[in-house]
Every structure is written in structure tokens, then in C-alpha cells.
Scaffold this active site. Structure first.
Site: not given
Ligand code: NAD
Length: 430
Positions: A74, A119-121, A160
């Protein structure tokens, strides 16, 4: 007959009453909107992710079976620069969570003034159930699937929960193979051998230490001789404790998943770090007494540093906290109810989006170094990190005073203002 939602019903991700991390984030934005002046016109920008990609990640398992995992990337906002944020492998990952985490990265990057969006996934998987080669195949297929939206000038993933330097090396290699080039800048948190940055491992703990010292100066107490209580003695908590100890502060208590220890004269931090490295936790450390958790949270101290898990300071224990400053090393360690209680007690809380931004700051340095193919010394990195953290604290505390709000609200005001100013001057395309 099937019952359809009314035509004007909000999609669940836009509904602030919708439970889950994204709903919490929407409430935070609503709370800040009154402070945004004319920029409030653009606030809706913050309430929608710019782009959310859901991907199927099929891999062949070692036993020949084909398994499918659901992956996400995202990009919440890219007004101030390319997307930036980690990739998490966990069985509880959901789109709502990834959306919220990507939005909090927009806030963190803007609060510290890094030229990145958020952003992050993630992949919905329990990585402990996979072999190393299954993990590699999954990471590579995921990278290929999100490859259409990531890139060193588009969106730069990082480690992460349950991902690490090896994961980043696989992602870098996969992206590079697919593009037919060698792109070190596509991810950060890489091994040093692959363009990783010196100082990255300790960066978050160092940032916690730096803003802790700034907060002490703000309130007017000396760090030398100050008491420090730390929850979590891993990367973040252990590094912060060591730096406070080396400066002359007294780390009087530590808690992790193996136990809670206390010594009012100060723990021997170098020996404690060696004990943790050998035994996997603080439990059983000599030269300290074991105490229970309630006593731990109620210890009288100058610094309280939650650096383990989320929601550790909550409505049930916040009232007993007797710290001058809480420095949030972990993400989200204080619940909103506890936040109000601490505020009413006059305890200064340095919020996570500022306090633990040291990691993404050195990720930014890694990206810059990769772009220029010119690598800095660890001293240079620490020096630049300290300056950015100090400037961030100063900017946020200035706004907190100006509006008589908490540092958390001030950090959101600073961040949202920066994002929406960029939005406004860029204008709407087309
Ligand atoms: P880590 O795995 O190195 O350490 C985690 C620590 O938490 C360990 O000491 C562990 O024993 C402790 N812990 C686990 N369960 C616990 C429990 N139930 N009670 C008490 N302690 C418990 O992780 P880390 O990298 O130090 O990260 C800690 C926090 O900081 C996380 O919230 C993470 O999201 C956040 N954070 C880390 C970074 C980074 O660069 N490492 C950056 C930003 C935020």
C-alpha cells in the site's frame, strides 16, 4: 433476495467507526483537521491510500504442494517523495493493518522531514512454517508481483516484523534481475555487502536516546544521574539503555519476555547486554531483584521507555506511572485512553512517530548513499542522525507549545501540514 448496502454507504476503509487500525488512524486525522487552517481543504487526501495492491503469491512447497499466500503493498501518500515503509510477514496481516501502517509511515516520514511518502507491505503468512528456501521463493514471487509499483524512485521497502537483511537482499536481487540492472536503492536495511548503511542496526535506539535527552533539556532535568526504566531489551531498548548508561544515567529496571529486573542503584548495562546475548533475555540476571509487572510500571523514574510491544501502557496501569518522560521506542505502546491519563498527570510523552524514527532516518541515508554510490563513515551517519532527530523534536515541541497540545497531536499537525502543503503546491493532476 440479497441485501445490498445503500448506494451512498461509505466503503469500510473510509468509515471512521470501522474497527481496526485504519479506523484508529482516521480518528487521528479527524482530531488534527481543525489545526490545519486552509490546508484542511485537502485533508481527504490523507484519508485514502493513494494506491493499494493485493497480490496472490503462489509458491511450490518443499513437499511438492502449491500454496497461495495473500500479499499487499500500500502506498498511502507520495506527495513529498517516493513511498517508504517496511514489509511484514505475519499470519495476522490484513489490508486494514497494512493501510494504517502505510499511513503512519507518511506521518513519521513527514514529522521527521524525510523526503519520503508512506508505504507498507506484507504477506499473510506464518513464516515459521516455511523452510528457508520456501521463504526465499515466497519473497521473490512477492517482489515480482509488487514489482510494478516499487522502485528506487517510486517506493522503497525495508524490513519489518519477521523480515530482515536477508529478505531485503532477495528483494533487491529479484527486482534487479527483473529490471535487467543492479538496483541497490530499491530496498533499505540491506546487508553492508550489498550497499547497506553503517549505523542502521543501532539507529532507532540512538534516536530514542537523542530525543530523550532533548525532552530532558526541555523540562529542565539533567540526564546524568537520571533514572531510566526500559521495557524490551532488544535492538531498540538495549541500544537506548546502553547509550543512557554511557552518558551517566542510571538504568534501574528492565523488562522483557523472560522477566522483570530492578536495581535502584543502577543495573550494570554492559553485563546485562552480555547476559541477554547469552541467555536470550534479562531474566536471571545477577545483581538485580526480580519484581512484578505492576511494580515495574509504577517505578519512580525520570525516563520510561516502552520498547517492546504495542498497548503496554493502558487505562489499567497509566495512572500508576511515575515517570517524567515517556519515550516511545515501540510503535503504539500507549493506548489513546492511557495517553489522556498521562497528559492529565503532566507526564511528557515523546510519540513513536518521532521517538523511533531513527531507523527510517538511517534508511534514508542508506538510500542516499546507494544513489550516489558513496558511503559515509559511522561517525558521519550518527552525527547527521542526531541533527535530524533534534530538529524533529524542536519542530514538534514548538507546535505543541503554540497550540497547547500534546507532542503526539503536534507531531500529527507538523506531518499533516507538510504533506498537505506539498499536495497543494503540486496541484491536482490533470
Ligand atoms: P527486538 O525483537 O530486538 O526486541 C523486542 C524486545 O521486546 C525483546 O527484548 C523482547 O524480549 C521484548 N518482548 C517481547 N515480548 C514481550 C513481552 N510480552 N513483555 C515484555 N517484553 C517483551 O525488536 P526491536 O527491533 O527492538 O523492536 C522493538 C519495538 O520497536 C517494536 O515495537 C518495533 O516495531 C519498534 N521499532 C523498531 C525499529 C527498529 O529499527 N528495530 C524501528 C521502529 C520501531
Amino acid at each position: 433476495m440479497s441485501s445490498l448496502p445503500p448506494a451512498d454507504a461509505l466503503p469500510s476503509y473510509l468509515d471512521p467507526t470501522h474497527l481496526g487500525p485504519w479506523g484508529v488512524y482516521l480518528q487521528q486525522v479527524d482530531r488534527v483537521a481543525p489545526y490545519l487552517g486552509s490546508l484542511a481543504r485537502w485533508v481527504e487526501t490523507l484519508k485514502r491510500p493513494k494506491r493499494a495492491l493485493i497480490v496472490d503469491v503462489p509458491i511450490e512447497l518443499d513437499n511438492g504442494r502449491v500454496a497461495h499466500f495473500e500479499g499487499y503493498r500500500v502506498q498511502h501518500n507520495t506527495s513529498r517523495g517516493p513511498g517508504k515503509g517496511g514489509v511484514r510477514f505475519h499470519q495476522d496481516v490484513t489490508l486494514s493493518e497494512v493501510m494504517a501502517l502505510s499511513a503512519w509511515m507518511s506521518i513519521k516520514n513527514a514529522a521527521v522531514n524525510l523526503p519520503f511518502g508512506g508505504a507498507k507491505g506484507g504477506i499473510r503468512v506464518d513464516p515459521r512454517t516455511l523452510s528457508q528456501s520456501e521463504l526465499e521463493r515466497m519473497t521473490r514471487r512477492y517482489t515480482t508481483e509488487i514489482g510494478v509499483i516499487i522502485g528506487p524512485s517510486k517506493d522503497i521497502p525495508a524490513p519489518d516484523v519477521n523480515t530482515n537483511a536477508q529478505t531485503m537482499a532477495w528483494m533487491m536481487d529479484t527486482y534487479s534481475m527483473n529490471e535487467g540492472l543492479t538496483s541497490t536503492g530499491v530496498v533499505t536495511g540491506k546487508p553492508i555487502a550489498l550497499g547497506g548503511s553503517l549505523g542502521r542496526v543501532e539507529a532507532t535506539g540512538r534516536g530514542v536516546f537523542v530525543v530523550g535527552c532533548e525532552a530532558a533539556r526541555d523540562i529542565g532535568f539533567d540526564v546524568v544521574g537520571a533514572r531510566v526504566v526500559v521495557q524490551g531489551f532488544g535492538n531498540v531498548g538495549g541500544t537506548a539503555a546502553r547509550l543512557f548508561h554511557e552518558t551517566g544515567a542510571k538504568v534501574i529496571a528492565a523488562q522483557d519476555h523472560t522477566g522483570t529486573i530492578h536495581n535502584e542503584f543502577g543495573l550494570d548495562v554492559p553485563n546485562l547486554l552480555a547476559h541477554v546475548a547469552q541467555h536470550g533475555g534479562v531474566g536471571g540476571f545477577g545483581g538485580a531483584e526480580a519484581i512484578d509487572s505492576d511494580t515495574f510500571w509504577a517505578l519512580e523514574t525520570e525516563f520510561l521507555i516502552p520498547a517492546a510491544l504495542e498497548s503496554q501502557i493502558h487505562a489499567g496501569n497509566a495512572d500508576s506511572v511515575r515517570a517524567k518522560v515517556v519515550v516511545e521506542g515501540a510503535n503504539g505502546p500507549t493506548t489513546p485512553e492511557a495517553d489522556d491519563i498521562l497528559r492529565d498527570k503532566g507526564i511528557l510523552v515523546v510519540p513513536d512517530v518521532v521517538a523511533n524514527a531513527g531507523g527510517v532516518t538511517v534508511s534514508y541515508f542508506e538510500w542516499v548513499q546507494d544513489f550516489s554510490s558513496f558511503f559515509w563513515s559511522e561517525d558521519e551517519i550518527n552525527h547527521r542522525l542526531e541533527r535530524i532527530m533534534r530538529d524533529a523534536f524542536a519542530a514538534v515541541s514548538h507546535v505543541a507549545r503554540e497550540h497547547s497540545v500534546t507532542l503526539r497531536t503536534a507531531a500529527f499537525i507538523v506531518a499533516c501540514t507538510r504533506i498537505l502543503q506539498a499536495r497543494q503546491v503540486r496541484g491536482l493532476y490533470p
